[in-house]
Design an enzyme around this catalytic site. Structure first.
Site, mmCIF file in Angstrom:
data_model
loop_
_atom_site.group_PDB
_atom_site.id
_atom_site.type_symbol
_atom_site.label_atom_id
_atom_site.label_comp_id
_atom_site.label_asym_id
_atom_site.label_seq_id
_atom_site.Cartn_x
_atom_site.Cartn_y
_atom_site.Cartn_z
ATOM 1 N N LYS A 96 -12.162 0.140 -0.832
ATOM 2 C CA LYS A 96 -11.617 0.815 -1.787
ATOM 3 C C LYS A 96 -12.138 0.698 -2.961
ATOM 4 O O LYS A 96 -12.714 1.519 -3.101
ATOM 5 C CB LYS A 96 -9.890 0.148 -1.783
ATOM 6 C CG LYS A 96 -9.369 0.395 -0.491
ATOM 7 C CD LYS A 96 -8.018 -0.254 -0.169
ATOM 8 C CE LYS A 96 -7.429 0.185 1.197
ATOM 9 N NZ LYS A 96 -6.772 -0.763 1.771
ATOM 10 N N HIS A 122 -5.520 -3.802 -2.215
ATOM 11 C CA HIS A 122 -5.225 -2.704 -3.255
ATOM 12 C C HIS A 122 -5.090 -3.369 -4.752
ATOM 13 O O HIS A 122 -4.854 -2.671 -5.668
ATOM 14 C CB HIS A 122 -4.037 -1.819 -3.257
ATOM 15 C CG HIS A 122 -3.961 -0.906 -2.115
ATOM 16 N ND1 HIS A 122 -4.468 0.373 -2.242
ATOM 17 C CD2 HIS A 122 -3.709 -0.923 -0.939
ATOM 18 C CE1 HIS A 122 -4.493 0.788 -1.191
ATOM 19 N NE2 HIS A 122 -3.984 0.495 -0.276
ATOM 20 N N SER A 159 0.741 -1.130 0.144
ATOM 21 C CA SER A 159 -0.055 -0.122 -0.100
ATOM 22 C C SER A 159 0.781 1.295 0.033
ATOM 23 O O SER A 159 0.302 2.376 -0.425
ATOM 24 C CB SER A 159 -0.919 0.047 1.088
ATOM 25 O OG SER A 159 -0.230 -0.382 2.482
HETATM 26 C C1 LIG Z 1 -6.666 -0.764 3.327
HETATM 27 C C2 LIG Z 1 -6.300 -2.026 3.632
HETATM 28 C C3 LIG Z 1 -6.761 -3.274 4.562
HETATM 29 C C4 LIG Z 1 -7.984 -2.704 5.260
HETATM 30 O O1 LIG Z 1 -9.202 -2.729 4.491
HETATM 31 P P1 LIG Z 1 -10.215 -1.994 5.239
HETATM 32 O O2 LIG Z 1 -11.543 -2.602 4.471
HETATM 33 O O3 LIG Z 1 -10.344 -0.520 5.068
HETATM 34 O O4 LIG Z 1 -10.291 -2.103 6.640
HETATM 35 C C5 LIG Z 1 -6.225 -4.266 4.783
HETATM 36 N N1 LIG Z 1 -5.223 -4.753 4.069
HETATM 37 C C6 LIG Z 1 -4.526 -3.701 3.378
HETATM 38 C C7 LIG Z 1 -3.332 -4.267 2.467
HETATM 39 C C8 LIG Z 1 -4.990 -2.688 2.817
HETATM 40 O O5 LIG Z 1 -4.430 -1.619 2.058
#
Ligand SMILES: *Cc1c(COP(=O)(O)O)cnc(C)c1O
Length: 391
Positions: free
Chosen positions: A240, A209, A181
């Site tokens: 996301k 992502h 990320s």
């Molecule tokens: C954003 C993210 C999460 C968390 O996801 P949410 O649905 O926002 O709780 C988990 N793992 C990774 C790699 C992320 O980038």
């Protein structure tokens, strides 16, 4: 009361770790109003610009009419509606797995899976050093010891799997982000899978992502690398690209059945409101019916990344729409972000300790919704501010 926190906060401030919330005063869009100013928004995870898609909004509103606003129950008591079940069947089809199970967020999904599967001191959880915080916390809540390998270092992963500690373990699980990320680089999943097969370890990939971004119709890294059937556990987020909230694990029927009875966030925290579930279902329709959005996301990614490189910025190892602009100093990254904001561009500054010293940066994420003009303007502003600050 709580006066002692004053010291803690001064400490955070002195380390540059105190966060102030920015307020979004418009929908989450490529051009957003942030703290009273209209800016080109290069900071959200709204990859496919679905937060404001008319069909998805309509689906959410219709779900409120049909099902009400909430479930007022956990999934295991009476919080599973037919649309929750429909979403899980749909996600399993999307990911090409037998089954899927939805959690409140991607964060809780990782915690749940790590904690439930790594349930004994004789298990071993093996994790990339740059994995997401939710994997780190999941590992802490598991009973298993942890081994961390340097970022994408396959020789180091091989050595851990070869060690006697690993060979003695009841279960071994190798966990990796699919797309990292902060740097936007992609995990070497084919090599990880080969090592897991060689040493009888369970591979788990967190595609937060990558879903909606990589692979056919955004199916993620497993599809991207052609590894169907070889990655036991795929995690995805609905927060996301899917533009709602939630997370899921796509895997076997057996794992789903096991998690329903053991995963603590599933057992002890309530289920999604119907509008959220309907949002996700409608977003999956869009992923399958409007592949041009993913095409546009990648066209924009290439254009913006090339533009930054041509201007001479250090964009690190990025291979995806997440493109860092490495500045190498927290205060300078902050200043860069602030000056860009004044010029009408929002890119988040990320300092130490979120990224390592010397790698402090701005992080940019383009979406399918940005126009070429938006990105050209953003590049001009990067050029201007970069020059002024000597970046
Ligand atoms: C954003 C993210 C999460 C968390 O996801 P949410 O649905 O926002 O709780 C988990 N793992 C990774 C790699 C992320 O980038």
């Amino acid at each position: 009361m709580l006066e002692f926190l004053k010291d803690e906060i001064s400490q955070l401030k002195s380390e540059g770790r105190a966060i102030e919330l920015r307020i979004l005063e418009s929908p989450q869009e490529p051009l957003s109003v942030i703290d009273g100013k209209k800016v080109i928004n290069l900071t959200s995870n709204n990859y496919l610009a679905l937060t404001t898609h008319p069909k998805i909004k309509e689906a959410a509103i219709q779900a409120v009419r049909d099902y009400g606003v909430g479930t007022a129950a956990v999934r295991t008591i009476i919080g599973t509606m037919d649309i929750h079940q429909a979403l899980e069947e749909r996600l399993a089809r999307f990911k090409g797995t037998e089954a899927a199970l939805v959690f409140q967020s991607g964060f809780t999904t990782n915690v749940a899976v790590c904690q439930s599967l790594m349930s004994s001191e004789t298990d071993l959880l093996i994790s990339d050093e740059l994995n997401h915080a939710s994997i780190i916390d999941g590992a802490k809540l598991s009973k298993a010891p942890r081994k961390i390998y340097p970022h994408k270092d396959m020789a180091a992963l091989g050595a851990i799997l070869e060690s006697s500690e690993s060979r003695k373990a009841r279960r071994r699980m190798v966990v990796t982000d699919g797309v990292f990320s902060m740097d936007g680089d992609i995990a070497p999943l084919p090599q990880i899978v080969e090592l897991c097969e060689k040493y009888d370890a369970v591979p788990m990939v967190d595609d937060a992502h990558a879903s909606g971004v990589l692979g056919k119709n955004g199916r993620g890294t497993v599809d991207h690398f052609g590894l169907k059937g070889r990655v036991a556990i795929q995690i995805g987020t609905l927060s996301k690209a899917i533009a709602a909230i939630g997370g899921y694990v796509a895997s076997t029927k057996l794992l789903r059945e096991y998690l329903i009875s053991t995963a603590r966030p599933f057992l002890f925290s309530s289920s999604h409101p119907p509008s959220v579930v309907a949002t996700c279902l409608a977003a999956l329709d869009v992923l399958e019916n409007e592949p041009e959005r993913i095409q546009r996301l990648w066209d924009n990614t290439r254009f913006f990344k090339e533009g930054l490189k041509k201007l001479g910025f250090n964009t690190g190892e990025s291979e995806t729409p997440i493109t860092p602009v490495i500045v190498g100093d927290t205060a300078k990254a902050r200043k860069f972000s602030q000056a860009l904001f004044e010029e009408g561009v929002f890119a988040l500054a990320i300092g130490f300790p979120t990224v390592s010293k010397g790698k402090e940066r701005l992080r940019t994420i383009v979406t399918a919704g940005h126009t070429q003009k938006d990105l050209e303007t953003a590049l001009e502003k990067f050029k201007k501010v970069g020059k002024a600050l000597g970046v």
